[in-house]
Write a protein that holds these residues in place. Structure first.
Motif: not given
Length: 71
Positions: A10, A12, A23, A43, A53-56, A58-59
Motif C-alpha cells: 500500500k 500511504y 493516502g 488515536e 484511518t489508524m492504518e494510514e 501508522h503507514g
C-alpha cells in the motif's frame, strides 16, 4: 496459504504538486509529523483528521521515519 492472492504494497504517502499527502486525502504529511513530534497519539491524530484511518497514520509515520533525512 491456498486461496490467498498476491498482496500488493500500500502507498500511504503520495507526493502531489510538491507536497507529501497522506493516502488519497488532502492531509499533509507535515501535519502528521508535527503532531507526532508533539507526542500526540495515533488515536488522537485520527480524531483530529477523521479522513484518516489508524492504518494510514501508522503507514505515514513509518514512511516519515524511513525517509526522515530526505523529508
Amino acid at each position: 496459504m491456498p486461496g490467498l492472492g498476491v498482496l500488493m504494497p500500500k502507498e500511504y504517502v503520495k507526493r502531489i504538486e510538491g507536497v507529501y499527502r497522506v493516502g488519497g486525502t488532502r492531509v499533509s504529511l507535515d501535519s502528521i509529523v508535527y503532531l507526532f513530534r508533539e507526542g500526540m497519539s495515533v488515536e488522537s491524530m485520527v480524531e483530529s483528521y477523521p479522513a484518516l484511518t489508524m492504518e494510514e497514520v501508522h503507514g505515514a509515520l513509518a514512511f516519515y521515519l524511513a525517509n526522515e533525512d530526505e523529508i
